[in-house]
Structures are given as structure tokens and as C-alpha cells.
Design a protein around this motif. Sequence first.
Motif: not given
Length: 452
Positions: A150-157
Amino acid sequence: MKVLVDNGEYWLRNRGDIAMMVMTVERLRERWPHARIGMLTDEPHILRGVLPQAEPVVAHAGGPWGRDGIAGRLEETAGVHVIGPAALRWRSATEVPKHYLRGVKNWARQEVHARTTGAPEPEPTGIPELPPVPTALAGADLVIAQGGGYMTDVDLYQAHRTLNLLEAAQRHGIPNVMIGQGLGPMRDTELLRRAAEVLPGADLIALREGLRGPALLSELGVPREKILVTGDDAVEFAYRLRRPGIGSDLGLCLRISDYSKVTDSARDTLGEVLRREAAALNTALAPLIISEYDDEDRRHTLPLLVGAARTRPVIGRAGTAQDVARQVSRCRVLVTSAYHLAVFALSQGIPAVAVTASQYYDDKFYGLADMFDADAAAGLRIVHLDVDNLDAELTRAIRQLWESAPELRDTLQQKAVEQIDAGRAGLDRVFRLVAGGEGRLGEPAEPLQGEW
């Protein structure tokens, strides 16, 4: 002792994430049998059902610790033995009608907007408003950002939510670590800025792969001595469920989502190859469902079975992560676009074909392949769904792995054992950190296996 655990799956619909939670909580319990282990979630009753050893810390209610004393023990007992199992059954029974109801509500909202304004409803932009830092942080002795991608552009929230929690822990002087992390791709300017502010202050960051993560952390200013490469937290979970003999099924999972785009042509080719190869190998196709979020695995995998000569039953919506890992254990080879199914397979000594259509999944699968065979990635063949000769590439990968599966088995399981040892060594360093040992400054007392 209070341990607050953040994670990437507050809805508890992904069995890969649940497997990581199970192992994290079990390892913490081995060290601190009487600790309060709070798992951040939006589904407290479901958490009691799938992870009875953890305490729900309800994010949407402000994130407080539960009640102490007799009241707290009664609440826990009722949750584990009555409310949790009932919540799992209810969610399973109502999932399909609720899925269609959500679709109708979304359609109705879009229709109203279009009729009112004369234009389609615009796509949401930016990051939704982030929740406040959980109030449970104030009483925590340790904060863990548990494994995930989740530490990625895909899951900014989720990425920003976790960074806010870690930053708050650092301000309060609370030991804070990240374990089993898959970082990146990370190109969003604001995410890069926030990560560079927060991550160097973490006491330890343990990664599930060594190809992308270490270099990215170095670019963000994280000191080298704080970085470990340990493997995925779910490796030990799956390894324990391995079978003594080699399986005979051909497993499959196709996920199509906003972060995993697959064309109709690639989907059709994948189905044709799988059905044809299963018939040629005289084996059954086994549908494998790891994520129930928005039916992203189920509704794209099951159509691939249509026309197959032999198939296995699909797992029910109330099925557990253990159930899926046992399904995988009966496979000789599997074809998957879902990362944790490949983790489940390789950890049990079963080779896999990973199909990918995005940079996000490229990074996941190449990192995983490196962890299980740094030289040739023989146990995990990666096939890009946009190649011109997709039929031939898939067919070749399946046939080669089918033939080599017996000889790959011991090597893959040994790689799993190495990662299990590295993951446990990483947590030993966390335990020393909390105890006030040398690890508090990010420097272990002695070199640990898996250190980058």
C-alpha cells in the motif's frame, strides 16, 4: 504491553492480507503472551471471527482501545465465539445482493447527475479526507505498519494514512517499525515528499523484496542500517500448510481492477490456453480466490472455467485464508495475476506463472521471483499480458513448469525457510528495540540474516 498494528486491509476481504495479519499477531503473541495487540480495522466483528488473538481498534470510530477489565473480557469472549462467526456468515450470505445494490446505487447517482447537469459525473480526484490519528496511539508501546503493497501511488489514501500514523508515533517517542513491506512504484510528488519526511524516522523497515525497495528507501533518505530484506509475512503461513506429495491441479486466478488492467483479448487468450492445457495435461482447473473486494477475483476467474473438461469447486465467500492455501497445495502449477497466490504457491514448493499488465504488478512479481530464486527465477515465470505472442508464451511457461515442478519443489521450500528465518530475525530486532537494546538506534547487536 500495548502494540498498535496498522495494515492495508481494514475491510478484511483479502485473504493474503489476512494471512499476514495472522502471522504478525502469532509472532507477537509468542514474545508477549499477555500483550494487547490492537489491529486497526473498519470491520471489528469480522476481525473477531478471522483473527481472535487480536483486539479490534475501530478506525472509523476514532481508533480507541477497547474496554478493560471484566467488561472487556466478556466482550472479547462474545466476539470470538458468537458475534465474530455470525458476522462472517452474515457477510457471506449478503455479499451478492449488497454487491448488486451498490451497482444500482452508483448507476442511479450517475443518472441523476447526468440528467441534472447534462454531463457525466466526473471522476474523483485527489486524496479523500484522511482520518485522524487513532486515539489508541497515546497508550501504545509499539506501532507496527504491517506488510502490504500500500505504500505506492496506486493506494495514496492508505499510504498517507500510514505515514501520518508513523509520524505521530515518532512525535510521541513511540518505537515505530514497518515489516513485510512492498514499496512503490512511487512517483507522486506529494507522496514522495511525505515519505521522505517520515520514513527516515522509523526505527526499522523490513521489506518483502530486495530489488526495488532498498534503493527507493535510500533515495528517500532512510539510513542503510535501518533496512532489512526479510520476505513476505505470509510465507510461513503457507509453508505450514504444504503437502508431503506433489499436487495435480492447474490453479488459476485472474484479477481485473483499477490497478490491474487486462484487455478483453488477453483475458480471452488466457482462458483458451488454460482450458486447452488442462485438457492436454489431463488435469482439473482449480479456481483460486484470494480477494473478495468488489468480487475482483471471483467475477473474472470463474468465467475462464466455462468449457473446461474438469474443474474443482470454487471456495465459498466465507472461506478462510487457510482454505485457499490448502487449495493451492493441491496444485502442481498455478497461473495467477494475484500476488499472494504466488506467495502461497512458492512457499509450498509449487511453481507459478505470474501474468501482469501493470508496473505495480511487475514490481511485485519480479521482487517475489528474486526472493525465491535470485539466479534464474525458475520457480516463477512472469508473462506480460500485452506481448504479441501471448498464447505461445503462456503455453510454454505452463508446460515447462509442469515438467520441472518435482525438481523445483525442494529448492522453493528451502527459499521459503530462509525467508521465515529472516522474518523472525527481523522481529527479534523489533523486540530488542522495545526492550531498549541496541536496536533502538537502528543498529542490531549482531548482523541479522536478510540485512541489506
